[in-house]
Design an enzyme around this catalytic site. Structure first.
Site, PDB file in Angstrom:
ATOM      1  N   CYS A   1       0.797  -1.224   0.000  1.00 15.55           N
ATOM      2  CA  CYS A   1       0.000   0.000   0.000  1.00 15.55           C
ATOM      3  C   CYS A   1       0.834   1.280   0.000  1.00 15.55           C
ATOM      4  CB  CYS A   1      -0.952  -0.010   1.192  1.00 15.55           C
ATOM      5  SG  CYS A   1      -2.035  -1.452   1.197  1.00 15.55           S
TER       6      CYS A   1
ATOM      7  N   PHE B   1       2.032  -3.020   4.867  1.00 14.49           N
ATOM      8  CA  PHE B   1       2.320  -4.151   5.745  1.00 14.49           C
ATOM      9  C   PHE B   1       3.831  -4.340   5.885  1.00 14.49           C
ATOM     10  CE2 PHE B   1      -1.862  -6.614   4.705  1.00 14.49           C
ATOM     11  CZ  PHE B   1      -2.548  -5.762   5.545  1.00 14.49           C
TER      12      PHE B   1
ATOM     13  N   LYS C   1      -9.951   8.255   1.417  1.00 13.59           N
ATOM     14  CA  LYS C   1     -10.350   6.858   1.297  1.00 13.59           C
ATOM     15  C   LYS C   1     -11.829   6.629   1.599  1.00 13.59           C
ATOM     16  CE  LYS C   1      -5.774   4.799   1.758  1.00 13.59           C
ATOM     17  NZ  LYS C   1      -4.986   6.032   1.652  1.00 13.59           N
TER      18      LYS C   1
ATOM     19  N   HIS D   1      -2.631   8.826   5.093  1.00 13.22           N
ATOM     20  CA  HIS D   1      -2.911   7.472   4.619  1.00 13.22           C
ATOM     21  C   HIS D   1      -4.333   7.103   5.032  1.00 13.22           C
ATOM     22  CE1 HIS D   1      -1.911   3.596   3.046  1.00 13.22           C
ATOM     23  NE2 HIS D   1      -2.075   2.976   4.202  1.00 13.22           N
TER      24      HIS D   1
ATOM     25  N   HIS E   1      -9.726   2.136  -0.307  1.00 14.60           N
ATOM     26  CA  HIS E   1      -8.274   1.940  -0.290  1.00 14.60           C
ATOM     27  C   HIS E   1      -7.893   1.252  -1.590  1.00 14.60           C
ATOM     28  CE1 HIS E   1      -4.260   1.365   0.769  1.00 14.60           C
ATOM     29  NE2 HIS E   1      -4.374   0.890   1.996  1.00 14.60           N
TER      30      HIS E   1
ATOM     31  N   GLU F   1      -1.094   7.044  12.838  1.00 13.31           N
ATOM     32  CA  GLU F   1      -0.782   8.228  12.033  1.00 13.31           C
ATOM     33  C   GLU F   1      -1.033   9.513  12.811  1.00 13.31           C
ATOM     34  OE1 GLU F   1      -1.135   9.681   7.406  1.00 13.31           O
ATOM     35  OE2 GLU F   1      -2.566   8.192   8.149  1.00 13.31           O
TER      36      GLU F   1
END
Length: 409
Positions: free
Chosen positions: A153, A379, A315, A286, A320, A297
């Protein structure tokens, strides 16, 4: 940017669930349009979550037959639009012996042929992560370095960083940096198995958020050295000022609650850009809508900026989009710098007190700023930040002391 020549953005393109171009996507974001609906790409009945954000009628997005599977067909029109806005003709580039390349970030790659095999069908085209860049190279005629970045991502931001490196090192004259991912049963089932998806709407930073929503789409930006762009008469849309990367390896799927990797990435981006943190007026978060990511975040943003920064996540609008997310968000940052508007975080009802940051909620914010940071995480503890600045700023040597000016709330 130290002793390096300025890298500018001369064209942008995007295909998203709320817009078939960069401009239509931008207008939809400001209007709070959501692409969420029941999945059509496959039967989602076996899952608790049955909604996502898909792109309609991609077959009509380009004038010529598009090669490859769905991911390639999503990306091709975004690259076409970006090159068109940059006024770049690939044949002329080759004649002028200018080296052109492309760097594509993706999570799933061209996954549809593998899913066809899983369903007992003959695949209509080759699959895999690297096949998309091969299609782009052959279709457009890129004659330089072509890269595939698969850092999940954060892949869009890493593709942008890689393209910037190619230009600064003198290995290319024009680079397209892009990200793409298509809606897939494999990705949907994978995130469902992690219990990471919301059964209703994606609500980044909201107290009642329940998880992420998957989307699909593509984003592309054209990068050049400023001297090359101006020599051929191109008008820079924005400047790519710097990036920061880190890998904290905290956990295979969960972010580090202390946010040390994210903090390092943001600080490295600021250092590379050669500005102060006060020069940044907005952070494109994000903001996935998962409890752990949004809290992490928020910790990172407060650590770097205290209470001086505003942020939002798109998002809730488009889901996403995995490897495409930060590429699309880079396009959005260019639009925000040019327009003086910042996109909202939609679907917010009550902000989570554990996310004590200044979130732009539900309505766009009128605000001019010289610099924007965009964050993306993946990840395995992969953290990335890029900084994009306005193309033209009066008194540019004073950027370090010019925070964004808020005009309305």
């Amino acid at each position: 940017m130290g002793n390096y020549e300025t890298i500018v953005i001369t064209g942008v393109g995007a295909v998203t669930p709320v817009g078939m171009t960069a401009e239509s996507t931008w207008q939809a974001l400001l209007q709070g349009v959501s692409g969420a609906r029941r999945i059509k790409a496959f039967d989602p009945s076996e899952h608790t979550c049955q909604i996502g954000c898909e792109v309609d009628e991609i077959e009509h997005l380009t004038l010529h037959p598009a090669p490859g599977g769905r991911a390639t067909r999503l990306l091709l029109p975004a690259v076409e639009d970006a090159l068109h806005e940059a006024r770049l003709n690939m044949e002329e580039l080759v004649k002028a012996e200018r080296r052109s390349g492309i760097c594509i970030g993706t999570t799933m790659g061209e996954i549809s042929p593998y899913e066809e095999v899983m369903n007992g069908r003959q695949p209509g085209s080759p699959g895999g992560p690297g096949v998309i860049v091969e299609h782009m190279r052959d279709y457009f005629g890129f004659n330089g370095r072509c890269w595939t970045i698969t850092n999940a991502c954060a892949a869009g931001n890493l593709a942008i960083a890689r393209a910037m490196d190619e230009l600064m090192a003198g290995r290319a004259d024009v680079m397209v940096a892009a990200g793409v991912d298509a809606m897939s049963w494999v990705a949907f089932t994978g995130f469902a198995s992690l219990r990471a998806m919301t059964p209703d709407l994606c609500r980044p930073f909201d107290a009642e958020r329940k998880g992420l929503m998957l989307g699909e789409g593509s984003g592309a930006i054209v990068l050049e050295r400023e001297s090359d762009a101006r020599q051929r008469g191109a008008k820079p849309l924005a400047r790519l000022m710097g990036y920061g990367l880190s890998s904290d390896a905290h956990h295979i799927t969960q972010p580090d609650p202390g946010a040390w990797g994210s903090i390092r990435a943001m600080k490295r981006a600021i250092e590379m850009a050669g500005i102060s943190k006060e020069s940044i007026g907005y952070v494109s978060a994000h903001g996935t809508g998962t409890p752990a990511n949004d809290r992490m975040e928020s910790v990172a943003l407060r650590s770097v900026f205290n209470d001086s920064i505003v942020t939002s996540s798109i998002k809730g609008h488009i889901g996403h989009t995995l490897g495409a997310a930060s590429a699309i968000e880079a396009v959005v940052c260019v639009k925000a710098l040019a327009s003086g508007w910042l996109p909202p975080t939609i679907n917010m009802r009550r902000q989570d007190p554990d996310c004590p940051v200044r979130v732009i909620a539900n309505e766009p914010l009128a605000m001019h700023t010289n610099c924007i940071m965009s964050n993306a995480y993946a990840f395995g503890g992969v953290n990335s930040s890029i900084i994009i600045g306005r193309a033209e700023v009066e008194g540019q040597d004073e950027w370090q002391n010019q925070p964004g000016k808020e005009e309305a709330s």
